[in-house]
Design an enzyme around this catalytic site. Structure first.
Site, PDB file in Angstrom:
ATOM      1  N   GLY A  49      59.761  13.618   3.851  1.00 33.06           N
ATOM      2  CA  GLY A  49      58.861  14.745   4.091  1.00 33.06           C
ATOM      3  C   GLY A  49      59.249  15.286   5.456  1.00 33.06           C
ATOM      4  CD  GLU A  50      59.630  17.679   9.853  1.00 33.34           C
ATOM      5  OE1 GLU A  50      60.623  18.086   9.218  1.00 33.34           O
ATOM      6  OE2 GLU A  50      59.721  17.087  10.944  1.00 33.34           O
ATOM      7  CB  CYS A  81      64.333  10.888   4.363  1.00 31.64           C
ATOM      8  SG  CYS A  81      65.192  12.315   5.040  1.00 31.64           S
ATOM      9  NE  ARG A 110      62.315  15.079  13.430  1.00 27.23           N
ATOM     10  CZ  ARG A 110      62.131  16.331  13.837  1.00 27.23           C
ATOM     11  NH1 ARG A 110      62.285  16.683  15.086  1.00 27.23           N
ATOM     12  NH2 ARG A 110      61.798  17.259  12.961  1.00 27.23           N
ATOM     13  CB  ILE A 139      66.843  16.275   1.843  1.00 27.15           C
ATOM     14  CG1 ILE A 139      67.301  16.058   0.390  1.00 27.15           C
ATOM     15  CG2 ILE A 139      66.188  17.648   2.016  1.00 27.15           C
ATOM     16  CD1 ILE A 139      66.163  15.868  -0.605  1.00 27.15           C
ATOM     17  CG  HIS A 180      65.191  11.817  -0.217  1.00 31.73           C
ATOM     18  ND1 HIS A 180      63.841  12.030  -0.106  1.00 31.73           N
ATOM     19  CD2 HIS A 180      65.747  12.361   0.879  1.00 31.73           C
ATOM     20  CE1 HIS A 180      63.584  12.687   1.020  1.00 31.73           C
ATOM     21  NE2 HIS A 180      64.727  12.897   1.632  1.00 31.73           N
ATOM     22  CD  GLU A 182      62.656  10.070  -3.090  1.00 36.84           C
ATOM     23  OE1 GLU A 182      63.335   9.101  -2.708  1.00 36.84           O
ATOM     24  OE2 GLU A 182      62.463  11.090  -2.404  1.00 36.84           O
TER      25      GLU A 182
HETATM   26  N1  GLN Z   1      64.107  16.178   8.858  1.00 35.23           N
HETATM   27  C1  GLN Z   1      62.910  15.515   8.426  1.00 35.23           C
HETATM   28  C2  GLN Z   1      62.120  14.909   9.579  1.00 35.23           C
HETATM   29  O1  GLN Z   1      62.444  15.013  10.705  1.00 35.23           O
HETATM   30  C3  GLN Z   1      63.205  14.446   7.395  1.00 35.23           C
HETATM   31  C4  GLN Z   1      63.651  15.078   6.105  1.00 35.23           C
HETATM   32  C5  GLN Z   1      63.310  14.286   4.873  1.00 35.23           C
HETATM   33  O2  GLN Z   1      62.468  13.381   4.898  1.00 35.23           O
HETATM   34  N2  GLN Z   1      63.881  14.692   3.789  1.00 35.23           N
HETATM   35  O3  GLN Z   1      61.139  14.299   9.324  1.00 35.23           O
END
Ligand code: GLN
Length: 213
Positions: A49-50, A81, A110, A139, A180, A182
């Site tokens: 996610g982020e 991630c 990151r 990603i 990822h 999944e």
């Molecule tokens: N770039 C995202 C972050 O800093 C991570 C991306 C991801 O989980 N696909 O959290």
């Protein structure tokens, strides 16, 4: 613990895919949004996610401190991630004030693969898991800059400009991958995590004292 209960942190990110994958691997999988839900699980998966958003939501939902305490007390966790970033003791290129849960004695960068290669796919072999190399999907992924002697490097990028970069690690029953698993239908990382939750970590020490990419 034949059917462990594994939570998926459900504040943001690709929660449903991980819930399904864990169920297929024989766990009871439940979303976790509240401290009371965290208290009821045997282990936790932190999805992609982020990481900056998940950090803010963890603090807003009062989950950051209980999660740190559970991890310090030995709860197994797997981060993919953004989840890898959250399990890192130290990060590079975080936002100002960004916090992590921590637990794995490593430095994670990151968005490490840069703008040119925002998202990409590569084959990644994980010897501990065995079988054919993974078709790994990255990603806006982080990589691991360095790990301490307590951390086992599970996989590195094999070719291209980022060759040699660490993208999967384990410390005790904490596991993290930059990619990822999944999204590909290859459930071997989830199976590996479920088996760590069932059986605990293998006692073998990592091979090299300090490992830097
Ligand atoms: N770039 C995202 C972050 O800093 C991570 C991306 C991801 O989980 N696909 O959290």
């Amino acid at each position: 613990m034949s059917t462990p209960t594994i939570g998926v942190l459900a504040l943001q990110g690709d929660v449903a895919e991980h819930l399904r994958a864990l169920e297929v691997c024989g766990a009871r999988a439940v979303p976790v949004r509240r401290p009371s839900e965290l208290a009821d699980v045997d282990a936790l998966l932190l999805p992609g996610g982020e990481s900056t958003t998940i950090d803010k939501l963890l603090r807003a939902f009062g989950l950051m401190q209980p999660l740190r305490e559970r991890i310090a007390a030995g709860m197994p966790a797997y981060g993919s991630c953004a989840g890898m970033i959250l399990l890192a003791d130290r990060i590079e290129d975080g936002m100002a004030g960004q916090q992590t849960v921590g637990g794995i004695d490593m430095v994670v960068r990151r968005n490490a693969f840069g703008r040119q290669v925002d998202s990409f796919e590569a084959t990644v072999a994980i010897a501990t898991i065995g079988g054919a190399p993974f078709h790994a999907v990255f990603i806006r992924a982080p990589w691991v800059e360095s790990v301490s002697a307590d951390v086992e490097v599970l996989a590195r990028v094999e070719s291209g400009p980022a060759a040699g970069r660490i993208v999967a690690v384990r410390q005790g029953t904490l596991v993290a991958t930059s990619f990822h698993p999944e999204v590909t239908g290859d459930l071997r990382v989830h199976e590996y995590f479920v088996s760590l939750v069932r059986e605990g970590a293998p006692s073998t020490a990592p091979a090299s004292p300090i490992d830097t990419a």
